[in-house]
Structures are given as C-alpha cells and as structure tokens.
Design a protein around this motif. Sequence first.
Motif, mmCIF file in Angstrom:
data_model
loop_
_atom_site.group_PDB
_atom_site.id
_atom_site.type_symbol
_atom_site.label_atom_id
_atom_site.label_comp_id
_atom_site.label_asym_id
_atom_site.label_seq_id
_atom_site.Cartn_x
_atom_site.Cartn_y
_atom_site.Cartn_z
ATOM 1 N N LEU A 1 15.368 67.130 1.784
ATOM 2 C CA LEU A 1 16.753 67.293 1.345
ATOM 3 C C LEU A 1 17.358 68.574 1.917
ATOM 4 N N ALA A 2 16.575 69.662 1.942
ATOM 5 C CA ALA A 2 17.070 70.918 2.523
ATOM 6 C C ALA A 2 17.324 70.747 4.021
ATOM 7 N N GLY A 3 16.400 70.060 4.705
ATOM 8 C CA GLY A 3 16.578 69.815 6.133
ATOM 9 C C GLY A 3 17.778 68.941 6.413
ATOM 10 N N THR A 4 18.044 67.998 5.502
ATOM 11 C CA THR A 4 19.198 67.119 5.658
ATOM 12 C C THR A 4 20.504 67.894 5.576
ATOM 13 N N VAL A 5 20.570 68.828 4.631
ATOM 14 C CA VAL A 5 21.777 69.648 4.479
ATOM 15 C C VAL A 5 22.062 70.413 5.766
ATOM 16 N N LEU A 6 20.998 70.965 6.374
ATOM 17 C CA LEU A 6 21.171 71.745 7.602
ATOM 18 C C LEU A 6 21.435 70.849 8.813
ATOM 19 N N SER A 7 20.578 69.851 9.018
ATOM 20 C CA SER A 7 20.700 69.036 10.229
ATOM 21 C C SER A 7 21.890 68.093 10.177
ATOM 22 N N GLY A 8 22.355 67.776 8.973
ATOM 23 C CA GLY A 8 23.538 66.937 8.843
ATOM 24 C C GLY A 8 24.833 67.697 9.036
ATOM 25 N N GLY A 9 24.745 69.027 9.195
ATOM 26 C CA GLY A 9 25.938 69.832 9.418
ATOM 27 C C GLY A 9 26.766 70.051 8.175
ATOM 28 N N VAL B 1 16.356 69.803 11.524
ATOM 29 C CA VAL B 1 15.470 68.781 12.082
ATOM 30 C C VAL B 1 14.019 69.251 12.020
ATOM 31 N N GLY B 2 13.801 70.525 12.378
ATOM 32 C CA GLY B 2 12.453 71.086 12.335
ATOM 33 C C GLY B 2 11.869 71.068 10.930
ATOM 34 N N ILE B 3 12.677 71.428 9.941
ATOM 35 C CA ILE B 3 12.215 71.417 8.544
ATOM 36 C C ILE B 3 11.830 70.001 8.120
ATOM 37 N N MET B 4 12.645 69.009 8.521
ATOM 38 C CA MET B 4 12.338 67.621 8.165
ATOM 39 C C MET B 4 11.044 67.146 8.829
ATOM 40 N N LEU B 5 10.810 67.566 10.064
ATOM 41 C CA LEU B 5 9.575 67.174 10.749
ATOM 42 C C LEU B 5 8.356 67.787 10.063
#
Length: 290
Positions: free
Chosen positions: A131-139, A274-278
Amino acid sequence: MSRYIFMVFAGACSFGILSTFVKLAYADGYTAAEIAFSQAAMGMAVLWALSVAGIKRHGLPLNARGWASLLLTGAFIGLTTFVYYVSVQYIPASLAIVLLMQFSWMGILLDWLLFKKKPGRRQAVVTALVLAGTVLSGGALNPQARDISLPGVLYALLSAFLYAVYVVANSRSGNQLRPLQKSAVIMTGSTLGIFVVNAPLLVNGSHYNSGLLQWTLFLSFFGTIVPPVLFAKGIPRIGAGISAVVMTAELPVAVLCSHLVLSEQVTPLQWLGVGIMLVAMGLLHGRKDA
C-alpha cells in the motif's frame, strides 16, 4: 536452474509489455473487447494445438465438475485482462500495472475470508509495504494526481480483484492435469468469459481486419502463448516460491516500457514506490511466518 529462472523471468517480462502496446492498438481504433477476445481466442487455439499430443497419450482426466471449475477459473483471468485493458483507456499504463499488483494483498484477504487462512505477521507487513509503494508509485503525492481518472482507477482495482480470485481458484482447480492441458482449458474459459460479457459488441464489431489480426498475433504471442509455455516449463523446476518472486519482474518492465514507448512520465519517487512493492512481494513469497 538458472535456465528455468530465465524462462519464468522472460514470461513475466512478456506480460509486462502488454498494457503499453494495447494503448497503441487503441490509437488504431480497436476496442478493449475486440483486443481481449481476439488475444484469448488465438491463445486458446495455440494452447490446444500444443496439448493434442499429450491428450492422445494420457487423456484428459476431467469430469463435468472439473470442466466447470476450470472454465470458471479461466473466465476470471479473461475478465481480468479485459477490465485491465479498459483501465488503460483512462489512466497511464504505468499506473494501471501498479494497481493491478494489488492482487497480492487481495489474494491474502480472500484466502482469509473464504478458507480461514489468517494472515501472519509477514503478510501484514507485506500488505502495508504494498500500500505504501502504491501511494508512491501511483503518483498520489504528485500535484497532478487530482487529474487521474476515477473510473480508470476503479477498473484497474477491479482487474486486481478478479486476478486475485483467479489466483486462488487456479491454485485449487485442475491440479491433476498437465500444465499445457490445464492452460488450454483455462484459456477456453477466458475466451468464453470475455465473449459472454461483450457479445453484442463482438457480434456487431466492424474492426475485424488485417490490422486487428496483426495486433492479435503480437498480443497473443506475448500474452497468452509464450508465458504459459515458459511457466509450464520453468515453474515446476524452480518451485512456486522462487517463481512468484521472479514474476514480479512484470511490474518494473511495464513501468519502463510505458515510459520508453509511450513517453509516460515516471518520477524517482514513483520508481522508489515500485522498488518498495518488489521488496514486499519478495517477502510475501519468502519463507513462511514462524
């Protein structure tokens, strides 16, 4: 083993490029229904052709209930593809793939609700990281985020939910079949599912021409032919856990492809997301919680 890891990696990369080229197909005037159905039908035909020899030797050990289960499983992945393709009509391909990846925690939730498999600590951490990675990578922190299409986001999240249902169903259906045979039946369900939902549009479609055939050959090759064959060869050799981690390559490949081909802007903050999600997905498929 590295040879089989590369097979799984190549299959994931094939999936990763699809959304970018679907956007190019839209620019040629084709619809999500036409593209998704044609891709599924072509994949179905090729997979059945590849399965014929195995069926002649070993038969197809499926009763009526098994057929129904696998066809329904296929319908879920077919509708995942269709709804995902619809989402990229409204939002950048790089955002659509990020939202699709939400299937990871949705699958955990479905397992909990349907089969009482309570998430462990590792899975809770993974969900928070995704969820944190989504907030960042989703802009979402970008000032232009308010211009993002809400219908596009909802379609992408629906595709993630359908993908999660497919993953759960696939893990529990047709496991007595050989991988190619199972893939052929699932792709039959996928084709039928897309057709049922879009029957009026497909029957009355006016874009059945050589241009659509070219896109069908390209998208089915990279979406419904190459990945199943590579996965059928590679996954049994390296195991489901390692495969699941390697398959996360789909995410950066999709983001990079949309940036290079469609010139979609991807900021350093989005790459961090993206990196956090991976990392999160790597943790998800690491050793189980104690």
